[in-house]
Design a protein around this motif. Sequence first.
Motif, PDB file in Angstrom:
ATOM      1  N   ALA A 189       0.843  -1.196   0.000  1.00  0.00           N
ATOM      2  CA  ALA A 189       0.000   0.000   0.000  1.00  0.00           C
ATOM      3  C   ALA A 189       0.880   1.248   0.000  1.00  0.00           C
ATOM      4  O   ALA A 189       0.649   2.183  -0.763  1.00  0.00           O
ATOM      5  CB  ALA A 189      -0.924  -0.019   1.213  1.00  0.00           C
ATOM      6  N   ALA A 190       1.915   1.239   0.847  1.00  0.00           N
ATOM      7  CA  ALA A 190       2.809   2.393   0.919  1.00  0.00           C
ATOM      8  C   ALA A 190       3.466   2.643  -0.437  1.00  0.00           C
ATOM      9  O   ALA A 190       3.588   3.788  -0.890  1.00  0.00           O
ATOM     10  CB  ALA A 190       3.868   2.169   1.990  1.00  0.00           C
ATOM     11  N   VAL A 191       3.861   1.556  -1.107  1.00  0.00           N
ATOM     12  CA  VAL A 191       4.530   1.688  -2.400  1.00  0.00           C
ATOM     13  C   VAL A 191       3.577   2.285  -3.438  1.00  0.00           C
ATOM     14  O   VAL A 191       3.946   3.189  -4.184  1.00  0.00           O
ATOM     15  CB  VAL A 191       5.071   0.315  -2.859  1.00  0.00           C
ATOM     16  N   LEU A 193       1.261   4.232  -2.903  1.00  0.00           N
ATOM     17  CA  LEU A 193       1.001   5.627  -2.557  1.00  0.00           C
ATOM     18  C   LEU A 193       2.219   6.511  -2.813  1.00  0.00           C
ATOM     19  O   LEU A 193       2.215   7.690  -2.480  1.00  0.00           O
ATOM     20  CB  LEU A 193       0.577   5.728  -1.090  1.00  0.00           C
TER      21      LEU A 193
ATOM     22  N   GLY B  74       4.757   3.279  -7.602  1.00  0.00           N
ATOM     23  CA  GLY B  74       4.582   4.603  -7.036  1.00  0.00           C
ATOM     24  C   GLY B  74       4.485   5.711  -8.069  1.00  0.00           C
ATOM     25  O   GLY B  74       3.999   6.790  -7.784  1.00  0.00           O
ATOM     26  N   PHE B  82      -6.924  -2.845  -1.224  1.00  0.00           N
ATOM     27  CA  PHE B  82      -6.659  -4.255  -0.967  1.00  0.00           C
ATOM     28  C   PHE B  82      -7.872  -4.937  -0.328  1.00  0.00           C
ATOM     29  O   PHE B  82      -8.666  -4.302   0.354  1.00  0.00           O
ATOM     30  CB  PHE B  82      -5.470  -4.402  -0.017  1.00  0.00           C
ATOM     31  N   ALA B  86      -5.417  -3.286   4.336  1.00  0.00           N
ATOM     32  CA  ALA B  86      -4.004  -2.892   4.428  1.00  0.00           C
ATOM     33  C   ALA B  86      -3.835  -1.469   4.924  1.00  0.00           C
ATOM     34  O   ALA B  86      -2.939  -0.747   4.493  1.00  0.00           O
ATOM     35  CB  ALA B  86      -3.291  -3.081   3.081  1.00  0.00           C
ATOM     36  N   PHE B  88      -2.576   1.315   7.554  1.00  0.00           N
ATOM     37  CA  PHE B  88      -1.418   1.325   8.452  1.00  0.00           C
ATOM     38  C   PHE B  88      -1.947   1.316   9.875  1.00  0.00           C
ATOM     39  O   PHE B  88      -2.573   2.275  10.326  1.00  0.00           O
ATOM     40  CB  PHE B  88      -0.563   2.556   8.190  1.00  0.00           C
ATOM     41  N   PHE B  99      -1.117   9.860   4.130  1.00  0.00           N
ATOM     42  CA  PHE B  99       0.188   9.233   3.889  1.00  0.00           C
ATOM     43  C   PHE B  99       0.759   9.534   2.505  1.00  0.00           C
ATOM     44  O   PHE B  99       1.901   9.958   2.371  1.00  0.00           O
ATOM     45  CB  PHE B  99       0.093   7.715   4.090  1.00  0.00           C
ATOM     46  N   GLY B 100      -0.072   9.322   1.487  1.00  0.00           N
ATOM     47  CA  GLY B 100       0.408   9.505   0.117  1.00  0.00           C
ATOM     48  C   GLY B 100       0.897  10.920  -0.158  1.00  0.00           C
ATOM     49  O   GLY B 100       1.768  11.140  -0.998  1.00  0.00           O
ATOM     50  N   ARG B 151      -7.786   6.821   1.182  1.00  0.00           N
ATOM     51  CA  ARG B 151      -6.325   6.897   1.169  1.00  0.00           C
ATOM     52  C   ARG B 151      -5.801   6.776  -0.253  1.00  0.00           C
ATOM     53  O   ARG B 151      -4.879   7.493  -0.657  1.00  0.00           O
ATOM     54  CB  ARG B 151      -5.749   5.770   2.040  1.00  0.00           C
ATOM     55  N   VAL B 155      -4.059  10.764  -3.383  1.00  0.00           N
ATOM     56  CA  VAL B 155      -2.970  11.146  -4.284  1.00  0.00           C
ATOM     57  C   VAL B 155      -3.480  11.432  -5.695  1.00  0.00           C
ATOM     58  O   VAL B 155      -2.697  11.549  -6.631  1.00  0.00           O
ATOM     59  CB  VAL B 155      -1.868  10.053  -4.328  1.00  0.00           C
TER      60      VAL B 155
END
Lengths: 291, 362
Positions: A189-191, A193, B74, B82, B86, B88, B99-100, B151, B155
């Motif tokens: 998920a972080a990737v 984003l 990215g 997901f 997923a 955080f 976050f993004g 989330r 972005v």
Amino acid sequence: MASALSNLQRTVSAPVVRPRALRDPLWLRLTLMGVAFLFLASFLLLPLVSVFAEALRRGVGAYLESFNDPDGWHALRLTLLTAAIAVPANLVFGVAAAWAVAKFEFPGKSLLITLIDLPFAVSPVISGLIYVLVFGAHGWFGPWLSEHDIRIVFAVPGIVLATIFVTFPFVARELIPLMQAQGKDEEYAAVTLGANGWQTFFRVTLPNIKWGLFYGVILCNARAMGEFGAVSVVSGHIRGETNTLPLHVEILYNEYQFVGAFAAASLLALLAIVTLVLKSAVEWAHARRHG
Amino acid sequence: MSITATAITKTFGRTKALDAVDLHVPDGKLVALLGPSGSGKTTLLRILAGLDFADRGSGRVEFHGEDVTDTPAGRRGVGFVFQHYALFRHMTVAENIAFGLTVLPRKDRPSKAEIAVRVDELLRLIQLPDVGGRYPSQLSGGQRQRVALARALAVQPKVLLLDEPFGALDAQVRKELRGWLRRFHDEIGLTTVFVTHDQEEALELADEVVVMNHAKVKQVGTPQEVYDQPASPFVIEFLGNVNRFTPARNPLPGTGDNALYVRPHDVDIRREPAGEHSIHARVAHIFSAGSSGRVTLVRADNHDTIDAEVSRARLRELDLKVGDEAWIVFRHIRLFPAGSYTERDVVPDDAHAATTDSGHGI
């Protein structure tokens, strides 16, 4: 292991009301508790108490007097130095190994997991001997090392190397099951984003494993300060130079300096108790956050 | 932004997850990748996202004509949701959504105040304005999935990809969220691909359904096209209930060496014989506690069961009881060459049916 223990603590601290059908008779409960306490007292508590009792046998004055020993202080400093190098090294290696094992599929993965366990499986004496055989005067690299005037065995580098070897599994073993249980989705998920590798690690992975990591580091530190066997083989027992605190205790004891030996031992015991208290505090904080 | 994937092949060890798959998602459409588990649909979605990559030398992924085959996830401008959210777990909902934006390079990063405004907007968009300070563990499954969506949207992705977005939710929430996603898509018109194994979900929600099985795309079309004109036995069996007859047990004369398929709602029940096409049967079970009546009948000649679905009014009119005699008339059937027919549990090798014109209505 950390979570299992904190679960246990939570169950114990919460008032458990068991249905009557599952309740055991009083005599059985008392007997079980009695056996557990007796066993703990005789095998764990008694030796610990005896260390302090022996150290203080000739009074507080003699106890404090025995610290007036430059070799003793040097041994303490060396022990702390060794731990200060070995623990960060294993922190980095342990996280890297756990990361590799938990998040990637690669050939030789099961071999790597087995290798991580190796230091637990072999006797510490063998672990020490390995370094003597590799770096000693008659070892594989011995001639080359002496040519370049580098001393590893019977010197501080050897002690540090042996300690790193023996304490390697603690951090990795603590993290692998934790990271495997948490899976990879949060990193993915972080990737997606837009986070890069470092951002993903420091902002997602590390916060998720920090309690397990802290726990592993504490155990690693306890073992690093207390290691005897492997260090004994590579140290050469040179007073004021290559003696760590555990080795110093042995020397004093063999020389019938009981108060000094037990005073030094009491220092090690204190370090161990501090470690245990820290560990409990970590578990308590963790349980409170996630309880 | 349209998505085009060409000749995507992906192997895991010895299994082929995708076998030269082509996919085109038109700009602004809501497309479902539908298939049983193991059909390769999630792998395809992950390859579109850049979370996985096609086998070396195979395939090409384009976003609006621009080659992104080797672009890391990215930098593709995709929002990914997901199945298990997923989120955080150590961050609050607001921190999750932000976050993004907070990982952007310093020069592109909005100020703290701007980020807070954007987070508030998104929380309102997902109709959860007051949960910003909570942790994911304090939310229900449906709420978590909406936060995950917010989330992903923070972005401003050009494409939204959802992996079994409702798979972990219970039936009630799933239905609600499904309707919500459809309205949401109509409002913002973002090109969206979602993976599901639930045919009802795909047919109800999507503009276009891509049916997959065994690493291949079996059929592409609007929900009505894939339901009414299935290209193969697999598709007709996967998209809803169907009565199936092998050539040997075929109840109708003149259908040759073909397997016969008929949907329960194309089965009519009569109390009297109705010509040579009517099939003599006996009523075995009646289920009338739904929006329509379902009747199970047993053929008089060989005891095969046939499921029929009739309106409740028709059911009352027929006044059937278990054990009654009845005659069955098929309103609409589909035939597939017997060579293309295989058992349900066996790998359906329906390449033949897919390439020849296989469906014949009567």
